[in-house]
Write an enzyme that holds these catalytic residues in place. Structure first.
Site, PDB file in Angstrom:
ATOM      1  N   GLY A  45      36.695  35.490  35.948  1.00  0.00           N
ATOM      2  CA  GLY A  45      37.209  34.654  34.853  1.00  0.00           C
ATOM      3  C   GLY A  45      37.707  35.524  33.712  1.00  0.00           C
ATOM      4  O   GLY A  45      38.485  36.458  33.936  1.00  0.00           O
ATOM      5  N   SER A 113      36.141  41.740  39.149  1.00  0.00           N
ATOM      6  CA  SER A 113      37.008  41.351  38.040  1.00  0.00           C
ATOM      7  C   SER A 113      36.164  41.151  36.774  1.00  0.00           C
ATOM      8  O   SER A 113      35.407  42.040  36.400  1.00  0.00           O
ATOM      9  CB  SER A 113      37.806  40.096  38.429  1.00  0.00           C
ATOM     10  N   TRP A 114      36.274  39.994  36.118  1.00  0.00           N
ATOM     11  CA  TRP A 114      35.420  39.727  34.950  1.00  0.00           C
ATOM     12  C   TRP A 114      33.943  39.808  35.353  1.00  0.00           C
ATOM     13  O   TRP A 114      33.087  40.179  34.556  1.00  0.00           O
ATOM     14  CB  TRP A 114      35.741  38.368  34.360  1.00  0.00           C
ATOM     15  N   ASP A 262      46.821  46.947  42.134  1.00  0.00           N
ATOM     16  CA  ASP A 262      46.280  45.779  41.443  1.00  0.00           C
ATOM     17  C   ASP A 262      47.025  45.631  40.125  1.00  0.00           C
ATOM     18  O   ASP A 262      46.805  46.393  39.193  1.00  0.00           O
ATOM     19  CB  ASP A 262      44.780  45.980  41.203  1.00  0.00           C
ATOM     20  N   HIS A 290      45.154  41.697  43.172  1.00  0.00           N
ATOM     21  CA  HIS A 290      43.876  41.795  42.467  1.00  0.00           C
ATOM     22  C   HIS A 290      42.721  41.702  43.453  1.00  0.00           C
ATOM     23  O   HIS A 290      41.683  42.333  43.301  1.00  0.00           O
ATOM     24  CB  HIS A 290      43.800  40.679  41.425  1.00  0.00           C
TER      25      HIS A 290
END
Length: 307
Positions: A45, A113-114, A262, A290
């Site tokens: 996120g 990711s987040w 990415d 990603h």
């Protein structure tokens, strides 16, 4: 085939909500062996949600895989979406969850990711509680990392930026779309979600195109509002906070995986993290995007060796 990794989703052995705090009731779910080595997994996120497919990365006969939907996300409930919704609160929820589940073993901190941001922050805040760290598609949440998406990526997608500018009258694209996203008018929300709201998902595509939306997806609106709330506030962490505090976790075995191409989170972030953690293992895959099937497959493969 890589699809077989996720073709059968595991069923949880437990799920529930943490006691409400500041109007937020945080949903959590557990998979695997209740007596197994605990894995605390943070979803992406900001604004994403827990997904059972990530539990499949681990041997669920040996590991206790724990996820939770961050404030305002997924199945978590809230009185006000953005009130008391920041990174400090999310880290507090993670600690509350560990105590709620009576976990007294060291955990494996995991995220992509987040989720990698959160996994690293949790480890730095609680190094005595973390046995190993596993992160992929790394996002360090530095100003330069956020600027890549909100500004520098225009070098590769000037046509998309021109299209986004044509739909907002504000000089700054992000400021203009922020107003549209939080507007009480559904028409404005649709414009925000159709263009800047979907821009991050276009990064890395060779022939990206926007698709104007005709119906409002409330979940997508909520997700985007959370993301821009965090983005607008510097993700509620200090500039370069993760690397500045890397010495706190330099002794913790860390596995890092990242796709070479990415375009959402450039690989330099994974490289910088690796250089700050000399004992970490970094794998840069010759892939784009990603996330990708090959990246997920490689994560699963290396987990077996790393753990």
């Amino acid at each position: 085939m890589w699809f077989n990794i996720f073709n059968r989703m595991p069923k949880p052995f437990d799920e529930g909500f943490l006691p409400s705090e500041n109007g937020h009731s945080v949903y959590y779910v557990q998979y695997g062996n209740p007596a197994g080595e605990p894995v605390l997994s943070f979803h992406g996120g900001p604004g994403g949600s827990s997904r059972p497919k990530y539990a499949k990365l681990f041997d669920l006969k040996k590991y206790r895989f724990i996820q939770f939907d961050q404030r305002g996300c997924g199945q978590s409930k809230f009185a006000d979406l953005l009130d008391h919704n920041d990174t400090t609160a999310l880290l507090s929820d993670a600690m509350r969850l560990i105590k709620h589940l009576n976990i007294d073993k060291k955990i494996i901190s995991h995220g992509a990711s987040w989720g990698s941001t959160m996994a690293l922050l949790f480890a730095e805040n609680n190094p005595q509680m973390v046995k190993k760290i596993i992160v992929s598609s790394v996002f360090l949440a530095r100003p330069c990392d956020a600027d890549w998406v909100r500004r520098d990526s225009e070098r590769f997608y000037p046509d998309l930026w021109d299209e986004m500018r044509s739909h907002t009258r504000h000089r700054e694209v992000y400021d203009g779309y922020y107003r549209l996203l939080f507007s009480p008018r559904i028409k404005d929300n649709l414009v925000a979600l159709s263009y800047l709201g979907s821009y991050e998902y276009k990064l890395g595509q060779l022939n990206p195109q926007f698709t104007p939306l005709s119906e409002l997806d409330e979940d997508a609106l909520r997700m985007s509002r959370i993301y821009f709330h965090y983005d607008r506030n510097g993700f509620f962490i200090g500039a370069n906070q993760i690397l500045k505090n890397a010495a706190k976790i330099k002794h913790i075995p860390t596995l890092i995986l990242h796709n070479r191409m990415d375009f959402c989170c450039p690989v330099k972030q994974a490289w910088d993290l690796h250089k700050a953690l000399p004992k970490s293992k970094l794998t840069i895959l010759p892939e784009y995007g990603h996330s990708s099937p090959k990246l997920i497959k490689e994560v699963k493969k290396q987990l077996k060796e790393f753990l």
